[in-house]
Design a protein around this motif. Structure first.
Motif, short mmCIF file in Angstrom:
data_model
loop_
_atom_site.label_atom_id
_atom_site.label_comp_id
_atom_site.label_asym_id
_atom_site.label_seq_id
_atom_site.Cartn_x
_atom_site.Cartn_y
_atom_site.Cartn_z
N GLY A 129 -0.46 8.08 -2.20
CA GLY A 129 -0.72 6.87 -1.42
C GLY A 129 0.28 6.75 -0.27
O GLY A 129 -0.09 6.41 0.86
N SER A 135 -8.11 4.15 2.38
CA SER A 135 -7.72 5.46 1.84
C SER A 135 -6.38 5.38 1.10
O SER A 135 -6.21 5.98 0.04
CB SER A 135 -7.63 6.50 2.95
OG SER A 135 -8.90 6.73 3.52
N VAL A 136 -5.44 4.63 1.68
CA VAL A 136 -4.13 4.46 1.02
C VAL A 136 -4.32 3.83 -0.36
O VAL A 136 -3.81 4.32 -1.37
CB VAL A 136 -3.19 3.57 1.89
CG1 VAL A 136 -1.93 3.21 1.12
CG2 VAL A 136 -2.85 4.28 3.20
N LEU A 137 -5.10 2.75 -0.40
CA LEU A 137 -5.31 2.06 -1.68
C LEU A 137 -6.15 2.89 -2.64
O LEU A 137 -5.95 2.83 -3.86
CB LEU A 137 -5.96 0.69 -1.43
CG LEU A 137 -5.07 -0.31 -0.66
CD1 LEU A 137 -5.84 -1.60 -0.40
CD2 LEU A 137 -3.78 -0.61 -1.42
N GLY A 158 0.84 -1.20 0.00
CA GLY A 158 0.00 0.00 0.00
C GLY A 158 0.87 1.24 0.00
O GLY A 158 1.92 1.25 0.64
N GLY A 159 0.42 2.29 -0.68
CA GLY A 159 1.21 3.52 -0.74
C GLY A 159 2.29 3.46 -1.79
O GLY A 159 3.42 3.88 -1.56
N LYS A 160 1.95 2.89 -2.96
CA LYS A 160 2.94 2.79 -4.03
C LYS A 160 3.09 4.12 -4.76
O LYS A 160 4.10 4.37 -5.38
CB LYS A 160 2.54 1.70 -5.03
CG LYS A 160 2.93 0.32 -4.54
CD LYS A 160 2.82 -0.72 -5.65
CE LYS A 160 1.40 -1.14 -5.86
NZ LYS A 160 1.27 -2.37 -6.66
N THR A 161 2.05 4.95 -4.73
CA THR A 161 2.12 6.26 -5.38
C THR A 161 2.48 7.32 -4.34
O THR A 161 2.42 7.07 -3.13
CB THR A 161 0.76 6.63 -6.00
OG1 THR A 161 -0.20 6.72 -4.94
CG2 THR A 161 0.30 5.56 -6.99
N LEU A 187 -4.33 7.65 -8.48
CA LEU A 187 -3.08 8.15 -9.07
C LEU A 187 -2.61 7.24 -10.20
O LEU A 187 -2.11 7.72 -11.22
CB LEU A 187 -1.99 8.34 -8.01
CG LEU A 187 -1.96 9.78 -7.48
CD1 LEU A 187 -3.12 10.06 -6.55
CD2 LEU A 187 -0.65 10.12 -6.85
N ASN A 188 -2.77 5.94 -10.03
CA ASN A 188 -2.41 5.02 -11.12
C ASN A 188 -3.27 5.26 -12.35
O ASN A 188 -2.87 4.91 -13.46
CB ASN A 188 -2.57 3.57 -10.66
CG ASN A 188 -1.40 3.13 -9.81
OD1 ASN A 188 -0.29 3.65 -9.95
ND2 ASN A 188 -1.63 2.17 -8.93
N ALA A 230 -6.05 6.17 -2.88
CA ALA A 230 -5.10 7.14 -3.46
C ALA A 230 -4.26 6.44 -4.54
O ALA A 230 -4.10 6.97 -5.65
CB ALA A 230 -4.21 7.73 -2.37
N ASP A 231 -3.76 5.25 -4.24
CA ASP A 231 -2.97 4.51 -5.24
C ASP A 231 -3.80 4.27 -6.51
O ASP A 231 -3.31 4.45 -7.62
CB ASP A 231 -2.50 3.15 -4.67
CG ASP A 231 -1.32 3.30 -3.70
OD1 ASP A 231 -0.71 4.38 -3.65
OD2 ASP A 231 -1.00 2.31 -3.01
#
Lengths: 474, 474
Positions: free
Chosen positions: A250, B314-316, A244-247, B322-323, B318-319
């Motif tokens: 994120g 929320s983390v996922l 999680g948080g790859k971006t 953004l992806n 955002a990922d």
């Protein structure tokens, strides 16, 4: 002492205290207390609340000190500022492990929060109390009767879940069980101030109850140790990781969620591959991989046969599997002849994928098809599929007639009688009418120990990584 | 005469005959006849069967010739070899359009099947009878009361569906309606011996009832005409295409399904882009795009704000966004202050994504958050999300308390009161307990005309292509 023996006792407490329990909807009472009272924890359960004398009909003690017996495990849901005092009580009572639902520590990014986390950690470390969290849901161990939350199954399985996020831990635990990959133990470890993802990887690597490990990780504090723990675990059982948080955003979100430093996405991909572990892209892919490794025997080749109803569905099924690097060998003449001898259905298409046109022709047709394909040696796995919402007749008609249920029962029976590896795709649908049949038939398959995927895309992705794993370990 | 006027009358027949009707489960009787009898077709319905005198309580005529009145539309479900004779009857009765459920024509690859298809086409063309199919489910036009199958809604909307596969046409029709993008007209056109995807694109381009077009196509016979029709249609309304048979085996399967010659995947991608249309990768992405174009106003920038419960979610989220090339601008100080003034919840995280920690704190918190974010000018769309299965409390508790339903009602109310574009993500789950709430709340949103996506990944993919469309048309 190995990490395993250092940690194993924390999964087997004989007494539990919940500090900060209440009984409002969405409260600790409903969330943590209810499963202890209703789902088979064999030890003692105590409640602690400064101002209450009773919650859900149970006595509340004003402090841990007032509890007469011993306490092995404490679930903490009081405000962060009160936790150092509570940690001292834990030390006095010789508590083995605390899980902190309480947030407001290092993940807040404030000096106060960081200082508080250091303070509780120091007290704990100096006195042999282990901490899960803070900012976590704690431990789920159905065999022991420990629960992250209410609404989780009391069925024990072989899937180990390591999850930095509490919500995701609950999702993974609930949905993997529903998909037939029940949990051995799950840990939501939050800020990881004491027990970390690396400790848990080492623990699960040695845990005989755990056959497959899935992990959701936002960041690690000690990359070197993590790599070594991951490599060790991946050397003895399948480990699948979702980062999680790859971006960029994120990662920022992860920092405010669990205080995790995320690291670059590419570095993670390289590390996971090099350690012999498997990377997943979504929570549902973690579950798909858990299902594959729980139910499908090792496969080292990629040859698949598909059977099901629907021309367009078959076209897209072929596209999905080929895009996932799987192979669909053409149906050999001898298999085609065998099928043609037994099946008289003008719409039946004798290719791979087999389009049975309509399975309404009878259960013998389903059985004959599966039997003929099971004897096809050049195929590594057979995937029958059922696309509920492409059927022309009203869902109410086939639900009432039990048509798809009969088909699934024949498939399950055939799978039990053959050595050919199989997975079933029950194309997941959203309509209330068809959901009813889907849900019941999924349960039938899962109870029979069959891998079920919810789309051909999902089956393809999972099988690609599943087979790659066995190709790599040779 | 334009293609529109050439084709429009076929969607508005006053009398229908079903040839080959029967009443077994899964039969034509159940599939085609039932909706005519129960779902509001205003014209006459006749049944034709060589050997039956009655089906489902209705008189059966031995041939079309024996029907006393006129016949505009004939649904054909007799064996292929009998269809040339039937076509002659159609000519005699001055039938306007036939849809052939019957298979066994060119898609069979046999000389006999190809010859039969040519024979019926020749008879039809020479005498002004139009053919949909063969090997198709025909026409769905809820306003007229025409149905591809039973179990389809009688609600009329603005989504035009062009679909080579009957099963996929049913899936797209059922699921898009359930997602709030009801159908204007859908055509399952099978082998396309007469009416083709190009005819239908030209028709739907001009059809005032149709605002958005989605298409599942396995192959086209006249690439040049198709490109021209696609470009023309895409010039006046959004057109989204899913190409079936993109892989080698998928293409072979398409050939045996509808006789389609697939063409290369790259050529299709280039052609779709150049024509100003949009490419989808799955059936569900077609539906997601239909939902986006039906409910979201044009967006030309990519700035999104997210609000919902759960750190890991929320983390996922955002990922995912953004992806998908979307942007999540940081929360400006003035919005943060506005929120802080109104909301007193220690776990609430004032970033973008906003993690409201738990919405159990009350409906005012939901309303205050949406209102503050609606006034944030630098955001193009707001996405509240609800992740049912990450919640710690037992689903039965919040289903019974109506908690998530209250939240959804507040969101719907807020959306109605603001000009800020919004979409809701109801993270789709498979558990029977939570499905109940999901399904009811999806219905509430769809009835209010709100775009709902079933995962943040799906929302991201759809919005990326949706915004790109408006970026390109300037």
């Amino acid at each position: 002492m190995s990490v395993f023996s250092k940690l194993n006792h924390i999964f087997h407490p004989e007494s539990v205290a919940i500090v900060g329990a209440s009984e409002e909807v969405g409260s600790m009472g409903a969330m943590f207390l209810k499963p202890f009272l209703t789902q088979g924890f064999k030890g003692s359960v105590y409640l602690v609340h400064r101002n209450k004398t009773e919650v859900m009909g149970m006595k509340c003690y004003p402090s841990l000190r007032d509890i007469p017996g011993e306490i092995d495990y404490v679930i903490i849901a009081i405000s962060a500022s009160n936790t150092p005092e509570l940690m001292k009580e834990c030390v006095e009572k010789k508590v083995k492990v605390c899980t902190f639902f309480t947030a407001g520590f290092s993940e807040s990014g404030t000096e106060e929060g960081i200082a508080l986390e250091n303070e509780i950690l120091e007290i704990a470390c100096a006195n042999g109390v282990r901490i899960v969290g803070p900012n976590s849901m704690g431990i789920y161990s159905p065999a022991t009767g420990l629960y992250l939350s209410s609404g989780l199954s009391s069925r024990s399985g072989s899937l180990g879940i390591i999850c930095q996020s509490g919500g995701n831990a609950i999702y993974l635990s609930r949905v993997s069980e529903m998909r037939g990959a029940a949990v051995s133990k799950a840990v939501s470890y939050g800020n990881a101030c004491d027990i970390s993802e690396s400790d848990l990887l080492e623990y699960f690597a040695e845990d005989a109850e755990t056959k497959v490990i899935i992990a959701y990780i936002e960041g690690v504090k000690d990359g070197k140790r993590f790599y070594s723990a991951l490599k060790k675990a991946a050397g003895v059982k399948p480990v699948i990781i979702l980062k999680g948080g790859k971006t960029e955003i994120g990662a920022k979100t992860a920092a405010s969620h669990t205080g995790a430093l995320s690291g670059s996405a590419n570095a993670w991909t390289a590390m996971i591959r090099q350690a012999g572990a498997i990377q997943a892209d979504t929570l549902d892919e973690l579950i798909d991989m858990a299902v594959a490794f729980t139910h499908i025997p090792p496969l080292r080749q990629r040859r698949v046969s598909i059977m099901g109803v629907g021309g367009g569905v078959s076209v897209l099924a072929a596209d999905s599997l080929l895009n996932a690097n799987l192979l669909l060998p053409p149906l050999p003449d001898e298999v085609k002849e065998k099928l043609q001898q037994k099946i008289n259905n003008p719409g039946y298409i004798y290719t791979n994928p087999i389009d049975t046109l309509d399975l309404f022709k009878g259960m013998d047709e389903v059985r004959n098809t599966v039997e003929a394909l099971s004897e096809w040696d050049e195929i590594d796995i057979l995937i029958p599929h059922m696309a509920y919402d492409i059927m022309g007749i009203d869902p109410e008609i086939w639900i009432d007639s039990g048509l798809t249920k009969s088909i699934v029962n024949v498939l399950v029976d055939c799978i039990k009688k053959t050595d050919k590896p199989m997975a079933i795709v029950l194309h997941y649908v959203a309509l209330a009418k068809t959901y009813q049949a889907f849900s019941e038939e999924l349960r039938i398959c899962c109870e029979a120990g069959i891998a079920v995927f919810l789309s051909m895309d999902a089956a393809g992705k999972a099988l690609d990584k599943f087979i790659e794993y066995y190709e790599n370990i040779g």
